[in-house]
Design a protein around this motif. Structure first.
Motif, PDB file in Angstrom:
ATOM      1  N   GLU A  36      11.106 -19.584  -3.592  1.00  0.00           N
ATOM      2  CA  GLU A  36      11.124 -18.187  -3.169  1.00  0.00           C
ATOM      3  C   GLU A  36      11.642 -18.068  -1.745  1.00  0.00           C
ATOM      4  N   GLY A  52       3.211 -11.632  -1.595  1.00  0.00           N
ATOM      5  CA  GLY A  52       3.834 -10.968  -2.745  1.00  0.00           C
ATOM      6  C   GLY A  52       4.356  -9.585  -2.401  1.00  0.00           C
ATOM      7  N   GLN A  53       3.577  -8.839  -1.619  1.00  0.00           N
ATOM      8  CA  GLN A  53       4.025  -7.486  -1.254  1.00  0.00           C
ATOM      9  C   GLN A  53       5.263  -7.548  -0.374  1.00  0.00           C
ATOM     10  N   LEU A  90       7.463  -9.964  -0.280  1.00  0.00           N
ATOM     11  CA  LEU A  90       8.598 -10.417  -1.095  1.00  0.00           C
ATOM     12  C   LEU A  90       9.197  -9.255  -1.880  1.00  0.00           C
ATOM     13  N   ALA A  91       8.338  -8.310  -2.274  1.00  0.00           N
ATOM     14  CA  ALA A  91       8.797  -7.191  -3.107  1.00  0.00           C
ATOM     15  C   ALA A  91       9.622  -6.173  -2.324  1.00  0.00           C
ATOM     16  N   THR A 115      -3.424  -6.364   1.921  1.00  0.00           N
ATOM     17  CA  THR A 115      -2.435  -5.328   2.132  1.00  0.00           C
ATOM     18  C   THR A 115      -1.829  -5.465   3.513  1.00  0.00           C
ATOM     19  N   PHE A 172       5.646 -21.671  -3.025  1.00  0.00           N
ATOM     20  CA  PHE A 172       6.774 -20.735  -2.919  1.00  0.00           C
ATOM     21  C   PHE A 172       8.082 -21.452  -2.603  1.00  0.00           C
ATOM     22  N   ARG A 207      12.716  -5.163  -0.587  1.00  0.00           N
ATOM     23  CA  ARG A 207      14.061  -5.738  -0.505  1.00  0.00           C
ATOM     24  C   ARG A 207      15.043  -4.915   0.318  1.00  0.00           C
ATOM     25  N   LEU A 240      -6.197 -15.656  -2.304  1.00  0.00           N
ATOM     26  CA  LEU A 240      -5.805 -14.461  -3.058  1.00  0.00           C
ATOM     27  C   LEU A 240      -5.241 -13.400  -2.115  1.00  0.00           C
ATOM     28  N   VAL A 241      -5.912 -13.229  -0.993  1.00  0.00           N
ATOM     29  CA  VAL A 241      -5.518 -12.216  -0.020  1.00  0.00           C
ATOM     30  C   VAL A 241      -4.174 -12.566   0.610  1.00  0.00           C
ATOM     31  N   LEU A 242      -4.030 -13.825   1.005  1.00  0.00           N
ATOM     32  CA  LEU A 242      -2.763 -14.242   1.612  1.00  0.00           C
ATOM     33  C   LEU A 242      -1.636 -14.179   0.586  1.00  0.00           C
ATOM     34  N   GLY A 243      -1.931 -14.606  -0.646  1.00  0.00           N
ATOM     35  CA  GLY A 243      -0.924 -14.539  -1.706  1.00  0.00           C
ATOM     36  C   GLY A 243      -0.468 -13.116  -1.947  1.00  0.00           C
ATOM     37  N   ALA A 244      -1.426 -12.176  -1.970  1.00  0.00           N
ATOM     38  CA  ALA A 244      -1.082 -10.771  -2.219  1.00  0.00           C
ATOM     39  C   ALA A 244      -0.200 -10.222  -1.101  1.00  0.00           C
ATOM     40  N   ARG A 263      -9.482  -3.451   1.526  1.00  0.00           N
ATOM     41  CA  ARG A 263      -8.032  -3.341   1.455  1.00  0.00           C
ATOM     42  C   ARG A 263      -7.407  -4.729   1.605  1.00  0.00           C
ATOM     43  N   ALA A 264      -8.081  -5.686   1.010  1.00  0.00           N
ATOM     44  CA  ALA A 264      -7.648  -7.079   1.130  1.00  0.00           C
ATOM     45  C   ALA A 264      -6.207  -7.245   0.703  1.00  0.00           C
TER      46      ALA A 264
END
Lengths: 200, 200, 200, 200
Positions: free
Chosen positions: B77, B165-166, B168-169, B12, B74, B171, B158-162, B9-10
């Protein structure tokens, strides 16, 4: 004076006849050794001196890992790696107690000496006598104790390996002269960058 | 309690309903900011706190370069990177003057606070309150100021970026609960190794 | 027979008196050279032969980049790098046309020969005569054309550099014997892994 | 049209309302899957398509290892990685037999399709329909099957991770429009370089 490491002559230490009569290092304190080490104690061995500062980024990311690789790769050979803490800036936060913590955390196994502070000025004694531009620097001594390669900044493993290999191959005494083969970027740069920290 | 980063579940972050009610950090001194920064000043933004020690090898080789990459990737962002100097060992050689030299030499551009020393014991206040295992650690806060990811050691980009990203999404406001999602190696390890430095 | 690269003796080519009387390579086709090259054409030079296959992952990620670094680092020295395409599997998709596209896309600048296919069996002629275990392999010839280092798998830059440096330092003819100094993992492994591809 | 990955907005897929109505891929042959896979089979999942050529250096050194990392890091998540062999040069040496050997030697575990050859011209069908500049390219589809990120060349792990994280966070259907968000170097470059191979 022919320079030993101009492009196209990578990894070539200066000829024995053009070696440098650098004096040995002067260290005020040692780590990882039961007693002080002098250059003359290491006759018959190739000696790599890695001059560094614990807060120099290129030393931490490149120079010290390379010194450690040399220490490990040539374990059974007549090669000795010596670290030399040549502090020329931020003296107040790179004292012996700080260095001790650094050596412990980074698990550096080879002997490390603290370059003797000068009576005046920021440059420590050995760094000044050897004319080092900054950190990281490597100085390679041959089996006769003569400085044969002198580099400031990032040195390629192939090039450093070749220089060590050539000095290992020299087994008989040769007369030394006094020319200095030094390689570096030459021009002064401000503070630290990816290549290293300069002292002027 | 479901853990947000068990294998498979990387990346998340914990669901908003399982977020952590961590208090904000407590810093005694700041660098790279004209005034102290508090977590509540950053509502609406995703906040990455990178807890480090300047003499922690994995922080220097992995954690801080990653924090810098996040800071740069970022820029435009709603993401803020905060460094937190959580000293739990060698306190005498990692004071504010030493940290200042370190920040200068490594050219770290983001705000860095010194975790408030505790009245007793080696662990600084924020580190103890957040239950950090050691350094490097990252704690990721969502736009509502809730801790959503909590990691000790080396975290994959990749894991930290994901995870970023989650967050940031997200709102819209969501209610928070108080469960703690913490991920780490779990078992105590001695001192520092390639993964990091542990505090117990 | 003393082995030149057992742990603790890294980077030491075999003594001249224990060199190997390997025959030169046999190539059916050449790239990056106006005419075929023979080992005897290179007397007086240190010759690094890099045996590879274009679909061998460790050759592409490690071996060929290292061969390129040697080619570049020793441009002005008496060192020649030769690539040898020793195909022992997937012959039908690693023919000369495929290799040509590969050389073009990877922009390999040094001479590369295709090891002569055998009349029977998957192993090409030179690979069989030299007793190579698989790819990548390096074979280092001294200025007299004698094989002095023989390695299968990933070789460290420091170690390879030291071997080249030692051979460069030998400037006078020495008599050669016929012992073979070969270094490798020794045991057969299935197909390709991070270390390389084995032929049996 | 707002571009999803101009500097300062790293890792931001285009808004759902600006997604792209790309058709699915057309593959003439598949590896690592018992049956052909279509984009519409993957509704509800985030889909990363990695377009590559087996003789493209940047695909081998960067793109495919990254695709593998995504495949592994998001094993338990609703993310599917698909390789697409988009051959636009050296067709004669990158056929299905060569690709099969490549996949075997590099141990690629995710499904890989061969982009359908066009009736005329060197560009395969999907590559032409999607307007890919060259290899490596990544196209990221959201849970509704809409193309949301489109990149040629080397993409940072943090940026790619953030885009995947944002798409994973979208759980409800949204209406799609047809604008195309494509990011690339834009200008034609000759053949292959460190960034990748361009098709025009």
């Amino acid at each position: 004076m022919p320079s030993p490491a101009t492009p196209g002559r990578a990894g070539t230490p200066s000829p024995p006849g053009q070696a440098t009569s650098l004096p040995g290092w002067q260290a005020s304190h040692w780590f990882n050794t039961p007693r002080p080490i002098e250059l003359k104690d290491l006759r018959g061995r190739v000696v790599l001196v890695h001059a560094f500062q614990m807060l120099c980024p290129a030393c931490v990311s490149h120079g010290l890992p390379q010194a450690l690789r040399v220490h490990e790769a040539f374990q059974g050979e007549a090669v000795t790696v010596i670290g030399l803490h040549t502090v020329f800036e931020h003296h107040e936060v790179m004292g012996s107690q700080a260095l001790q913590a650094f050596i412990q955390e980074y698990r550096l196994p080879f002997p490390i000496g603290i370059d003797q502070a000068a009576e005046a000025g920021p440059l420590p004694v050995t760094m000044a006598q050897w004319g080092l531009n900054g950190t990281p620097s490597v100085v390679l001594f041959d089996r006769q104790g003569r400085a044969r390669l002198h580099r400031f900044g990032v040195v390629d493993d192939l090039v450093l390996g070749a220089a060590i290999g050539q000095l290992l191959a020299e087994r008989t005494p040769v007369a030394a002269s006094v020319s200095l083969d030094r390689v570096g970027t030459g021009t002064a740069r401000p503070a630290c960058d990816d290549e290293g920290c300069v002292s002027r």
